[in-house]
Design a protein around this motif. Structure first.
Motif, short mmCIF file in Angstrom:
data_model
loop_
_atom_site.label_atom_id
_atom_site.label_comp_id
_atom_site.label_asym_id
_atom_site.label_seq_id
_atom_site.Cartn_x
_atom_site.Cartn_y
_atom_site.Cartn_z
N GLN A 200 -23.65 38.85 42.28
CA GLN A 200 -22.77 38.11 41.78
C GLN A 200 -23.10 37.81 40.24
N ARG A 201 -24.32 38.18 39.75
CA ARG A 201 -24.95 37.77 38.58
C ARG A 201 -25.21 38.76 37.86
N ILE A 202 -24.43 39.98 38.06
CA ILE A 202 -24.61 41.20 37.33
C ILE A 202 -24.03 40.82 35.83
N ASP A 203 -23.11 40.23 35.34
CA ASP A 203 -22.61 40.04 34.14
C ASP A 203 -23.79 39.29 33.37
N ALA A 204 -24.25 38.35 34.09
CA ALA A 204 -25.43 37.29 33.44
C ALA A 204 -26.67 38.15 32.99
N VAL A 205 -26.82 39.22 34.03
CA VAL A 205 -28.03 40.11 33.61
C VAL A 205 -27.94 40.89 32.25
N LYS A 206 -26.45 41.41 32.41
CA LYS A 206 -26.17 42.20 31.48
C LYS A 206 -26.28 41.47 29.95
N ALA A 207 -25.80 40.43 30.02
CA ALA A 207 -25.71 39.53 28.84
C ALA A 207 -27.43 39.43 28.26
N ALA A 208 -27.89 38.97 29.17
CA ALA A 208 -29.60 38.74 28.94
C ALA A 208 -30.31 39.88 28.59
N VAL A 209 -30.10 40.95 29.05
CA VAL A 209 -30.58 42.23 28.50
C VAL A 209 -30.26 42.65 27.03
N GLN A 210 -28.81 42.50 26.89
CA GLN A 210 -28.54 42.90 25.54
C GLN A 210 -28.94 41.75 24.57
N LYS A 211 -28.98 40.42 24.71
CA LYS A 211 -29.56 39.40 24.02
C LYS A 211 -30.97 39.73 23.58
N ASN A 212 -31.79 39.93 24.76
CA ASN A 212 -33.28 40.00 24.51
C ASN A 212 -33.77 41.21 24.07
N ILE A 213 -33.07 42.52 24.23
CA ILE A 213 -33.53 43.66 23.88
C ILE A 213 -32.52 44.40 23.05
N PRO A 214 -32.40 43.95 21.92
CA PRO A 214 -31.17 44.34 20.92
C PRO A 214 -31.15 45.88 20.89
N GLY A 215 -29.97 46.42 20.43
CA GLY A 215 -30.13 47.75 20.08
C GLY A 215 -29.71 48.60 21.40
N THR A 216 -29.70 48.17 22.52
CA THR A 216 -29.39 48.94 23.74
C THR A 216 -28.11 48.70 24.17
N THR A 217 -27.62 49.72 25.02
CA THR A 217 -26.27 49.59 25.74
C THR A 217 -26.61 49.53 27.08
N VAL A 218 -25.92 48.40 27.79
CA VAL A 218 -25.97 48.02 29.04
C VAL A 218 -24.68 48.50 29.63
N THR A 219 -24.48 49.42 30.56
CA THR A 219 -23.35 49.76 31.48
C THR A 219 -23.38 49.44 32.99
N THR A 220 -22.69 48.75 33.28
CA THR A 220 -22.47 48.40 34.69
C THR A 220 -21.38 48.99 35.39
N SER A 221 -21.41 48.70 36.84
CA SER A 221 -20.29 49.72 37.56
C SER A 221 -18.98 49.28 37.15
N ALA A 222 -18.44 48.26 36.58
CA ALA A 222 -17.38 47.81 36.54
C ALA A 222 -17.04 48.37 35.09
N ASP A 223 -18.01 48.64 34.20
CA ASP A 223 -17.70 49.34 32.99
C ASP A 223 -17.44 50.65 33.21
N LEU A 224 -17.91 51.23 34.13
CA LEU A 224 -17.69 52.79 34.39
C LEU A 224 -16.39 52.95 35.09
#
Length: 483
Positions: free
Chosen positions: A282-306
Motif C-alpha cells: 500500500q506504500r509503493i507510491d511513497a517508496v517511489k517518491a522517496a527513491v526519486q527524491k533521494n537518488i536523482p536522475g533515476t527512473t522508478v517504474t511501478t506495476s501501475a506505470d507499466l
C-alpha cells in the motif's frame, strides 16, 4: 402454520413466482459474468507485465540512456580478416548493455536503505549480436582479347586486363539477450518469474562461475541441453539449467551470474536495473517518491506505470468490463429489483379477497406482511440459484472458448517502460512489445456470496413493497370484492 401456508401459496402461483425468479436471475447472472471477466482481465494484465517486462516485484529503478553522439553512436561494429586464400569460417560477438544507462552497483545499497524498501537487487541486461559466416576470395582471370570485357571503360575493360571471377561472403546475424543475476538473491530479478524445469539454478557459491541457465525457448531453438556449453565472445559457459517462465514467453534468453555478465559486457560494478520490493504494497507510491527524491536522475517504474502502457484489445476489453459492463450490470440488477417489486405488488392487488378475509379472521397486519415477504424471499432465493447457475455457465463458456486478446505496449527509450527489464534487443522489439493472451473468467467464492446476498436483497425489496400494500388492506375490501 406459516410454512404450510407459504408452500401452498407458492405452488398455486408457480408462473408468477417463476417470472419474478427469472428476472432476478438474469440480473444476478450478469453481475457474476462481468465480475468474473473483470477478474480474468486482471489476471491477463498481470501475465502481460510479467512476461513482457519480467517485473515480478513492486518496482524497478533504471536510468535513461543519453542521446548518442557522433563519436559514440552505440551501433555494432565488426572487424573480420578477409585475406585468406580460401573459404574461411569467421565469427564475432558484439556485446552491448541493453535498456537504460548503466548504474553503479553501489546504488543498489542506497536504494535498499530507503524508507519502505524491503529489499533491492541489481541486474545487468546485455544484448549479444553474433555474426558468423565465411569469405571466399575470387580469382583473377585475364580477358582473352581486347574486344572482351567492358568496352565503355567499365571494370575489366581494355585489352588483357584481369577480371575477378567468383568470391563473396555469406554471414548469419543472430541477436539474443543475456541477463546478469545476483545469485545470492534470486527471489528478485529477471529469473524470479521463471521456473527451473530441467537441471538446477545457480547456487550461492557460483557468484563468478562460468555457468548459465537458458530460457526454454532459446534452448530448444539452438538445441542446447543441460551439461552442454554456450560460447559467448570466446568464453565457454556450462549450461546447468533450463528455465520456463511462469506465464507467456521469456524475453531473456541466457542467464549468467552477475559478475560474469559484468565481465562479458565490460561493465564492472555496474547494473542496468535495480529490482525493488516494498515492505507494504500500500506504500509503493511513497517508496517511489522517496527513491526519486533521494537518488536523482533515476527512473522508478511501478506495476501501475507499466499497466498504463498496455493497449490493444486487452485494454479495450478491460475498459469495457470495468466501465460499461459494471454499469450495465448495475442497471440490469436495479431493473430486475424493480420488476420483481412491481410484479409482487401487482400479485398482492389480485389477492384482495384473500388478504381481506384473513384479516377478517383475525390475522394482524404484521402477519400478512410476513407472509408476503416470506414468499418474496423464497422467490429471491430461487432467482439467486438460477442466476448463479447461469453466471457460472457463462463464465465456464468464456473460459472454454478462451477468446484471444492482444496486448501492446507503448514504445519508448531505454529506462522507460518499453525499455524496462527483460525488454527485447535489436530485432526483437516488435515481438517483445506485442503479446497474445487467452482470456479466462475465474469465479471466486466472494462473487458467489455476493450473488446470494443480492438474491436475498431482491426478495426483501419486492416483499417490502408487496407487504406494505397488503398491510393497508381492510376486511371491508374483501367484502366489496365479493359483492
Amino acid at each position: 402454520m406459516f410454512g404450510i401456508y407459504l408452500k401452498r401459496e407458492l405452488s398455486r402461483r408457480k408462473k408468477a413466482a417463476l417470472v419474478i425468479a427469472l428476472g432476478l436471475a438474469l440480473g444476478i447472472a450478469l453481475v457474476i459474468t462481468v465480475d468474473s471477466v473483470s477478474a480474468g482481465m486482471q489476471q491477463a494484465q498481470g501475465k502481460v507485465l510479467k512476461s513482457l517486462y519480467g517485473l515480478g516485484t513492486d518496482m524497478t529503478v533504471t536510468k535513461a540512456r543519453p542521446a548518442a553522439t557522433d563519436s559514440s553512436s552505440g551501433r555494432p561494429k565488426f572487424d573480420f580478416d578477409a585475406k585468406s586464400d580460401s573459404s574461411t569460417k569467421q565469427s564475432s560477438d558484439r556485446v552491448m548493455t541493453q535498456g537504460g544507462q548503466s548504474l553503479k552497483s553501489s546504488l543498489v545499497t542506497r536504494v535498499a536503505a530507503q524508507k519502505g524498501v524491503s529489499s533491492a537487487v541489481g541486474a545487468l541486461t546485455l544484448n549479444v549480436t553474433k555474426v558468423d559466416g565465411s569469405f571466399t576470395r575470387g580469382t583473377a582471370e585475364s580477358s582473352a582479347s581486347g574486344s572482351s570485357g567492358g568496352q565503355q571503360g567499365g571494370p575489366g575493360g581494355g585489352s588483357g586486363r584481369p577480371q575477378v571471377q567468383g568470391g563473396g561472403a555469406s554471414f548469419d546475424v543472430n541477436s539474443y539477450s543475456v541477463a546478469g543475476v545476483d545469485v545470492a538473491h534470486q527471489g528478485l530479478g529477471p529469473l524470479a518469474t521463471s521456473k527451473i524445469t530441467t537441471g538446477r539454478t545457480f547456487s550461492a557459491s557460483q557468484t563468478d562461475a562460468k555457468v548459465a541457465v537458458l530460457a526454454a525457448s532459446y534452448a530448444k531453438e539452438n538445441k542446447k541441453k543441460v551439461g552442454g556449453t554456450l560460447t559467448i565472445s570466446g568464453t565457454a559457459y556450462t549450461v546447468i539449467g533450463i528455465a520456463t517462465p511462469d506465464s507467456g514467453e521469456s524475453t531473456t534468453d541466457v542467464y549468467l551470474p552477475l559478475k560474469q555478465a559484468q565481465a562479458l559486457g565490460d561493465a564492472k560494478d555496474q547494473v542496468t536495473t535495480i529490482y525493488v520490493k516494498a515492505t507494504d504494497s500500500q506504500r509503493i507510491d511513497a517508496v517511489k517518491a522517496a527513491v526519486q527524491k533521494n537518488i536523482p536522475g533515476t527512473t522508478v517504474t511501478t506495476s501501475a506505470d507499466l499497466a498504463s502502457t498496455v493497449s490493444g484489445s486487452l485494454s479495450t476489453a478491460s475498459d469495457l468490463a470495468a466501465g460499461v459492463g459494471k454499469w450495465l450490470s448495475v442497471a440490469v440488477l436495479v431493473a430486475a429489483f424493480l420488476v420483481a417489486a412491481l410484479l409482487t405488488s401487482s400479485a398482492v392487488s389480485r389477492r384482495v379477497r384473500e388478504f381481506g378475509t384473513l384479516k377478517a379472521l383475525g390475522w394482524p397486519s404484521r402477519r400478512v406482511t410476513r407472509q408476503v415477504v416470506g414468499e418474496s424471499v423464497v422467490n429471491g432465493l430461487l432467482g439467486g440459484a438460477l442466476g448463479i447457475a447461469l453466471g457460472l455457465g457463462a463464465a465456464y463458456a468464456v473460459t472454454a472458448i478462451s477468446p484471444t486478446l492482444t496486448a501492446q505496449l507503448g514504445s519508448g527509450g531505454g529506462g522507460g517502460p518499453a525499455g524496462g527489464p527483460g525488454g527485447g534487443g535489436p530485432g526483437r522489439q516488435t515481438a517483445a512489445n506485442t503479446m497474445e493472451i487467452a482470456l479466462s473468467a475465474p469465479v471466486s467464492v466472494t462473487t458467489v456470496a455476493l450473488a446470494a446476498g443480492l438474491a436475498v436483497a431482491g426478495g426483501l425489496v419486492a416483499g417490502a413493497m408487496g407487504g406494505w400494500r397488503a398491510s393497508r388492506m381492510r376486511p371491508a375490501d374483501a367484502l366489496r370484492s365479493v359483492a
